[in-house]
Design a protein around this motif. Sequence first.
Motif, short mmCIF file in Angstrom:
data_model
loop_
_atom_site.label_atom_id
_atom_site.label_comp_id
_atom_site.label_asym_id
_atom_site.label_seq_id
_atom_site.Cartn_x
_atom_site.Cartn_y
_atom_site.Cartn_z
N VAL A 169 0.84 -1.21 0.00
CA VAL A 169 0.00 0.00 0.00
C VAL A 169 0.87 1.25 0.00
N ASN A 170 2.09 1.11 -0.49
CA ASN A 170 3.00 2.24 -0.73
C ASN A 170 3.40 2.97 0.54
N LEU A 171 3.69 2.19 1.60
CA LEU A 171 4.16 2.80 2.85
C LEU A 171 5.65 2.58 3.07
N GLY A 172 6.33 2.03 2.10
CA GLY A 172 7.78 1.84 2.24
C GLY A 172 8.13 0.68 3.13
N GLY A 173 9.23 0.84 3.87
CA GLY A 173 9.72 -0.25 4.69
C GLY A 173 10.60 -1.20 3.89
N LEU A 174 11.18 -2.16 4.58
CA LEU A 174 12.10 -3.10 3.92
C LEU A 174 11.36 -4.05 2.99
N GLY A 175 10.05 -4.06 3.03
CA GLY A 175 9.30 -4.88 2.08
C GLY A 175 9.24 -4.28 0.69
N TRP A 176 9.55 -2.98 0.59
CA TRP A 176 9.45 -2.32 -0.72
C TRP A 176 10.37 -2.94 -1.76
N PRO A 177 11.67 -3.18 -1.49
CA PRO A 177 12.50 -3.84 -2.51
C PRO A 177 12.00 -5.23 -2.87
N ILE A 178 11.37 -5.93 -1.92
CA ILE A 178 10.84 -7.27 -2.21
C ILE A 178 9.66 -7.17 -3.16
N ILE A 179 8.71 -6.28 -2.83
CA ILE A 179 7.52 -6.11 -3.66
C ILE A 179 7.88 -5.62 -5.06
N GLN A 180 8.84 -4.69 -5.12
CA GLN A 180 9.24 -4.16 -6.41
C GLN A 180 10.04 -5.17 -7.21
N GLY A 181 10.86 -5.95 -6.53
CA GLY A 181 11.77 -6.85 -7.23
C GLY A 181 11.10 -8.09 -7.80
N ILE A 182 10.00 -8.55 -7.21
CA ILE A 182 9.36 -9.78 -7.68
C ILE A 182 8.86 -9.66 -9.13
N PRO A 183 8.06 -8.65 -9.48
CA PRO A 183 7.61 -8.58 -10.89
C PRO A 183 8.75 -8.28 -11.85
N LEU A 184 9.80 -7.63 -11.37
CA LEU A 184 10.94 -7.32 -12.23
C LEU A 184 11.93 -8.47 -12.32
N ARG A 185 11.68 -9.54 -11.55
CA ARG A 185 12.58 -10.71 -11.50
C ARG A 185 13.99 -10.32 -11.04
N ARG A 186 14.04 -9.32 -10.15
CA ARG A 186 15.31 -8.91 -9.55
C ARG A 186 15.51 -9.73 -8.27
N PHE A 187 15.93 -10.97 -8.45
CA PHE A 187 16.03 -11.87 -7.32
C PHE A 187 17.14 -11.49 -6.36
N ASP A 188 18.17 -10.80 -6.86
CA ASP A 188 19.21 -10.31 -5.97
C ASP A 188 18.64 -9.27 -5.01
N GLN A 189 17.78 -8.40 -5.53
CA GLN A 189 17.14 -7.37 -4.71
C GLN A 189 16.17 -8.00 -3.71
N VAL A 190 15.39 -8.97 -4.16
CA VAL A 190 14.43 -9.64 -3.28
C VAL A 190 15.15 -10.34 -2.15
N LEU A 191 16.19 -11.10 -2.49
CA LEU A 191 16.93 -11.83 -1.47
C LEU A 191 17.67 -10.88 -0.54
N GLY A 192 18.24 -9.81 -1.08
CA GLY A 192 18.96 -8.86 -0.25
C GLY A 192 18.05 -8.20 0.78
N ALA A 193 16.85 -7.80 0.35
CA ALA A 193 15.90 -7.19 1.30
C ALA A 193 15.41 -8.22 2.31
N ALA A 194 15.21 -9.46 1.87
CA ALA A 194 14.79 -10.51 2.79
C ALA A 194 15.87 -10.77 3.85
N ILE A 195 17.12 -10.72 3.44
CA ILE A 195 18.22 -10.90 4.39
C ILE A 195 18.20 -9.79 5.43
N LEU A 196 17.93 -8.55 4.99
CA LEU A 196 17.87 -7.43 5.93
C LEU A 196 16.76 -7.62 6.96
#
Length: 241
Positions: A169-196
């Motif tokens: 719902v566009n409130l930011g947080g560390l979930g933002w790189p995960i939400i943004q990275g999934i449709p873009l198939r940026r798995f490095d970004q998704v995994l990096g944010a998940a690690i954080l």
Amino acid sequence: MNVFAEALAWLFSPERLEGSYALPILLGQHLFYTVISVAVAAVIAVPLGWLIGHTGRGREFAVAVSGAARAVPSFGLLILLVLLLGVLRIPEAAVITFVLLAIPSLLAGAYTGLEAIDRRVIDAARSMGMTEWQVFWKVEVPLGLPLLVGGLRAALLQVIATVTIAAYVNLGGLGWPIIQGIPLRRFDQVLGAAILVALLALLVDLLLAAAQRAAVPAGVRVQQIGTKRPRPGRNTSHAPA
């Protein structure tokens, strides 16, 4: 291993410190919603839990409310509240969602902490002439504090993990790189944010585990250590024949 290395490279890239979606800003947003939500939940749940634990009344109600709150899907509740409150009140909808998520653990920690106290200790305090208020603040609250901190620990970990959906719902947080990275198939970004997120949860868990041990009253701690020691005169080794 390549994806993990790419995730680390994404994390430590200088670009992660620039712009409105820099990792420090996203971390601050994540912590803000976590702290605010758990604080509001504590104001609601801790006094209610203490009242239940002190009086022994309403436990069934507390168990029913806690079970119902745990059964509600957080993401569905967030979307429902956004639709009900409107797009201009998205932060309030998110905080209400996270507050409802944190209440069960805090409520359980508050009343079970008082329920776990030996009734003989309470009777001894009353026989010494303590008023009910003195019994509560000087006996029940200190002895029940470790379980309350344990409830706070569970609530914080649950909220930290769930605040990641605030990005939907566009409130930011560390979930933002995960939400943004999934449709873009940026798995490095998704995994990096998940690690954080995982590291943040692990750090908070370690700090509150230490706080929970420190919350045990000194007399109780000494008694627990004494019960673990072998009794004098007991021979725990076998002499050679």
